[in-house]
Design a protein around this motif. Structure first.
Motif, PDB file in Angstrom:
ATOM      1  N   GLY A 159       2.142   2.826   1.975  1.00 36.03           N
ATOM      2  CA  GLY A 159       1.150   3.550   1.184  1.00 36.03           C
ATOM      3  C   GLY A 159       1.200   5.044   1.409  1.00 36.03           C
ATOM      4  O   GLY A 159       0.475   5.796   0.751  1.00 36.03           O
ATOM      5  N   ALA A 163      -0.381   1.726  -1.723  1.00 36.42           N
ATOM      6  CA  ALA A 163      -1.733   1.771  -1.164  1.00 36.42           C
ATOM      7  C   ALA A 163      -2.701   0.927  -1.998  1.00 36.42           C
ATOM      8  O   ALA A 163      -3.502   0.149  -1.457  1.00 36.42           O
ATOM      9  CB  ALA A 163      -2.216   3.217  -1.087  1.00 36.42           C
ATOM     10  N   GLY A 180      -0.451  -1.097   3.564  1.00 33.55           N
ATOM     11  CA  GLY A 180       0.241  -0.942   2.299  1.00 33.55           C
ATOM     12  C   GLY A 180       0.749  -2.290   1.816  1.00 33.55           C
ATOM     13  O   GLY A 180       0.082  -3.319   1.966  1.00 33.55           O
TER      14      GLY A 180
END
Length: 411
Positions: A248, A325, A350
């Protein structure tokens, strides 16, 4: 998914069972792959030789962060194939400078040492750290030490497995190189005790992937950075699996705003097309290398540099970091729903998750095989742990379908 030509289909006329038997007869048995024979792929989907489709939730251990055959990466490779593929580093090529400039901008560091595989990047970093210790820190010759974490996975060379705590990776391959100290992961006190005037570097994975996607406590990476600065020691972050958007952020260390002295990149850097790795570091760190002291015939070749530059371009906008993310929250929520329903515990950052399954339901291998039967490909690690690392290009619909399949398999 684009179909192959009739000629190529004829060359692939053998069934999965026939090809598995053929592989087992002629290949070293250093892998135990799932019994699926993939012939085609596009995006997050692959297809076996019989035409059955599977959702790829492993993405080549993060080598396929941008999915199979991403059009921008394939186009970059095709263009370069028509121009120049290899010069060796005996000569310069017109792609390498742009590749190194892009990595410097992406990582906030200065110089790049291009290599091919992740293990080569780690080996190169070990050499650089030792040279830096002697030339800059003043460690007596042949006395440099490097501190690493238990349960690490940095590669398969004899040097690297020598400081592994995994008996399967280590046993039977000695004698091993000295100069490494192993401390528990996520333990700043133990790390502090291990660092002394001979320590060249602390080499760690910001998130331990092979160990089961182990995420350290908040503040651990910052503590490593503060310790290494205080003691005049290099901080080398192995981001070969965790880097390039997977968590992310561009790098996993970005979660704590940490900038190591050197970052190791690989896997996704080659876009799933060619092996590309790199040590990216401060100028004074890589500056200890002089001509003839280290090299690689294929490292920094024009084809690799062209694909690597295209990967950097994909990450410049932040689109893939944001997708990881956002979809990571979908993944986290789905795993939270399964906790207590076959999932004992999970760790997620993530689009990367380690999932501990109730051993009563099955081993990680058995769960992976059941998921394969349902059209989802994952990989086990230790015991009853599986990991998920889908391409960052996966749709939310496909991700939710994979989670639903996991729920079915667990129940």
């Amino acid at each position: 998914m684009t179909l192959d030509s009739p000629a190529r289909d004829a060359a692939r006329s053998r069934s999965s069972a026939e090809l598995i038997r053929a592989e087992d007869a002629v290949l070293a048995h250093n892998y135990h792959p799932l019994p699926v024979v993939i012939a085609r792929a596009e995006g997050a989907w692959v297809q076996d030789v019989e035409g059955r489709r599977y959702l790829d939730m492993l993405a080549g251990y993060s080598a396929l962060n941008f999915g199979h055959r991403h059009p921008a990466l394939v186009a970059a490779a095709h263009r370069q194939l028509d121009e120049l593929t290899l010069t060796s580093r005996a000569f310069r090529n017109d792609r390498l400078a742009g590749f190194a400039e892009g990595l410097a901008e992406l990582t906030g560091l200065d110089l790049t040492l291009p290599m091919n595989t992740g293990a080569e990047a780690v080996e190169s970093a070990i050499k650089v750290a030792r040279k830096w210790a002697y030339d800059v820190k003043g460690v007596p010759p042949d006395q440099a030490t490097i501190v690493v974490a238990a349960n690490n996975f940095h590669g398969r060379t004899t040097t690297i497995v020598g400081f592994s705590s995994d008996p399967v990776a280590r046993e039977g391959f000695g004698p091993f190189a000295p100069g490494f100290r192993v401390v528990p992961y996520n333990d700043l006190a133990a790390l502090t005790d291990a660092v002394d005037e001979t320590t060249a570097a602390v080499l760690i994975e910001p998130i331990q992937g092979e160990a089961g996607v182990l995420i350290p406590d908040e503040g651990y990476l910052m503590g490593v950075r503060e310790l290494t600065l205080r003691t005049g020691t290099l901080f080398i972050a192995d981001e070969i699996q965790s880097g390039l958007g997977r968590t992310g952020t561009t790098l996993a260390v970005d979660y704590e705003g940490v900038r190591p002295d050197a970052v190791l990149l690989g896997k996704a850097l080659g876009g799933g097309i060619v092996p590309v790795s790199a040590v990216v570091a401060r100028r004074d760190v890589l500056g200890v290398l002089h001509p003839g002291e280290h090299g690689s015939t294929f490292g920094g070749n024009p084809l690799a540099a062209a694909v690597g530059s295209a990967v950097v371009d994909l990450l410049r906008t932040g689109e893939f970091q944001r997708r990881a993310a956002q979809l990571g929250e979908v993944l986290r929520a789905g795993l939270a729903e399964l906790t207590g329903k076959g999932v004992v515990a999970y760790r997620c950052r993530g689009l990367w998750a380690g999932i501990d399954v109730d051993p009563a339901i099955g081993t990680g291998r058995e769960i992976s095989e059941r998921l394969m039967q349902e059209g989802v490909l994952v990989k086990d690690t230790h015991g009853s742990t599986i990991r998920l690392a889908p391409p960052l290009t996966i749709t939310q619909e496909d991700l939710e379908a994979a989670l639903a399949t996991l729920a079915t398999v667990l129940t």
